[in-house]
Design an enzyme around this catalytic site. Structure first.
Site, PDB file in Angstrom:
ATOM      1  N   LYS A  70       0.847  -1.210   0.000  1.00  0.00           N
ATOM      2  CA  LYS A  70       0.000   0.000   0.000  1.00  0.00           C
ATOM      3  C   LYS A  70       0.871   1.244   0.000  1.00  0.00           C
ATOM      4  O   LYS A  70       0.632   2.196  -0.747  1.00  0.00           O
ATOM      5  CB  LYS A  70      -0.920  -0.007   1.230  1.00  0.00           C
ATOM      6  CG  LYS A  70      -2.034  -1.044   1.126  1.00  0.00           C
ATOM      7  CD  LYS A  70      -2.769  -1.264   2.445  1.00  0.00           C
ATOM      8  CE  LYS A  70      -3.786  -2.392   2.280  1.00  0.00           C
ATOM      9  NZ  LYS A  70      -4.457  -2.786   3.511  1.00  0.00           N
ATOM     10  N   GLN A 108      -4.454  -1.191   9.811  1.00  0.00           N
ATOM     11  CA  GLN A 108      -4.349  -2.518   9.197  1.00  0.00           C
ATOM     12  C   GLN A 108      -4.916  -3.587  10.143  1.00  0.00           C
ATOM     13  O   GLN A 108      -4.551  -3.643  11.315  1.00  0.00           O
ATOM     14  CB  GLN A 108      -2.877  -2.819   8.864  1.00  0.00           C
ATOM     15  CG  GLN A 108      -2.660  -4.142   8.162  1.00  0.00           C
ATOM     16  CD  GLN A 108      -3.275  -4.202   6.757  1.00  0.00           C
ATOM     17  OE1 GLN A 108      -3.277  -3.211   6.034  1.00  0.00           O
ATOM     18  NE2 GLN A 108      -3.812  -5.350   6.379  1.00  0.00           N
ATOM     19  N   ASP A 154     -10.767   3.318   4.323  1.00  0.00           N
ATOM     20  CA  ASP A 154     -11.194   1.917   4.241  1.00  0.00           C
ATOM     21  C   ASP A 154     -12.721   1.801   4.287  1.00  0.00           C
ATOM     22  O   ASP A 154     -13.262   0.714   4.080  1.00  0.00           O
ATOM     23  CB  ASP A 154     -10.608   1.123   5.421  1.00  0.00           C
ATOM     24  CG  ASP A 154      -9.550   0.123   4.978  1.00  0.00           C
ATOM     25  OD1 ASP A 154      -9.386  -0.062   3.755  1.00  0.00           O
ATOM     26  OD2 ASP A 154      -8.893  -0.464   5.850  1.00  0.00           O
TER      27      ASP A 154
END
Ligand code: NAD
Length: 291
Positions: A54, A98, A121
């Site tokens: 990422k 994460q 997200d």
């Protein structure tokens, strides 16, 4: 029939290029780049690989990298403090925590500390509420990547029978919402569905996110359907998805491969969300100045 393969790598490259152009235009306009903060807790191998990828892709697209790595033993208070600091930092456009957290810790309350405007997200209750109400907002990356793949392949969605296998907050539920907004007739199948094949055989568009290796075979698929395989599993013989690709390819009209289907789209959409977050924030601040 042999299914057309929907090439996620190719579409992801297009999305990354678009995003890089938008990031450059943002920088030109505001004097600073969009910024993505990735927060990694602990030493999980797969998470480290995902976060590294990422960050690398973000930098390549002209997005500034604000990475935080906390130790395996970091407590809630420590993680919360980092999230609060990133939430307050005007150079950070998007924050990604994460998952999974170490030792199976519930990320629920921590995710809620991410401001909705920086929730790249799309996992906060506020973002999921905006999605459910079809209001503008940041959408979860994997389902929005699937939708982009379907659009690129010009798969008709309005009025189509769409079946989503899986009801997770990360993939299945938001996927169903997005397909509903495209005017598909949406059914969600899950672990308690009585006759899975009977349900999935209705689908013109079948999105499988069950997390069960090779769950879906030719007998689950209507002839001519479009099948999107979200699953990823590492096996002795390489990566496989939730779909038995070889046999389904003989029945379906279009099919995503594993690897090279949905996977590359997820990171591309994360970058796109980060630039969208930067742009929205800039537009909503007084006179275009970032405060
Ligand atoms: P999850 O385990 O949170 O959810 C799985 C869902 O599938 C559940 O809602 C469950 O009800 C349903 N399910 C389980 N077994 C079933 C069965 N036998 N029949 C019907 N439904 C069943 O998983 P998730 O986070 O939604 O991820 C799903 C898969 O997608 C995993 O393989 C994951 O690794 C993969 N994934 C890939 C990407 C990507 O970028 N390609 C991103 C996220 C997840």
């Amino acid at each position: 029939m042999t299914a057309e393969v929907l090439d996620g790598r190719l579409v992801a490259k297009t999305v990354r290029e678009e995003t890089a152009r938008r990031a450059a235009a943002f920088r030109e306009r505001t004097g600073r780049p969009p910024g993505l903060a990735t927060v990694l807790v602990g030493e999980d191998q797969a998470s480290q690989v995902y976060v590294a990828s990422k960050r690398k892709n973000a930098v390549a697209a002209g997005i500034a990298d604000f990475h935080r790595h906390l130790g395996e033993r970091a407590g809630r208070a420590e993680i919360a403090a980092v999230l609060a600091e990133l939430a307050a930092d005007p150079a950070v456009s998007g924050i990604l925590l994460q998952l999974p957290l170490p030792n199976g810790a519930d990320p629920g309350e921590l995710i809620e500390l991410i401001p909705v405007a920086k929730d790249v997200d799309g996992l906060t209750t506020a973002s999921q509420g905006l999605l459910a109400r079809n209001r503008p907002g940041l959408r979860p990356c994997t389902p929005s990547g699937v939708l982009r793949l379907l659009h690129e392949a010009r798969v008709p969605l309005a009025g189509a029978e769409a079946v989503v296998v899986g009801r997770s907050e990360l993939v299945g539920r938001p996927m169903a919402q997005l397909l509903l907004q495209e005017h598909a007739t949406v059914t969600i199948a899950h672990s308690r569905t009585r006759d899975l094949a009977e349900v999935t055989r209705r689908a013109d568009v079948l999105v499988v996110a069950a997390g069960v290796p090779e769950l879906i075979g030719a007998g689950h698929v209507k002839a001519g359907a479009t099948v999107v395989d979200v699953g990823i599993h590492r096996t002795g013989s390489g990566l496989v998805g939730d779909v038995r690709t070889a046999e389904v390819a003989r029945v379906a009209r279009r099919l995503t491969p594993v690897p090279g289907g949905v996977g590359p789209m997820t990171i591309a959409m994360l970058l796109a969300n980060t630039v969208t977050a930067a742009e929205s924030r800039h537009e909503t601040t007084e006179g275009g100045r970032i405060r």
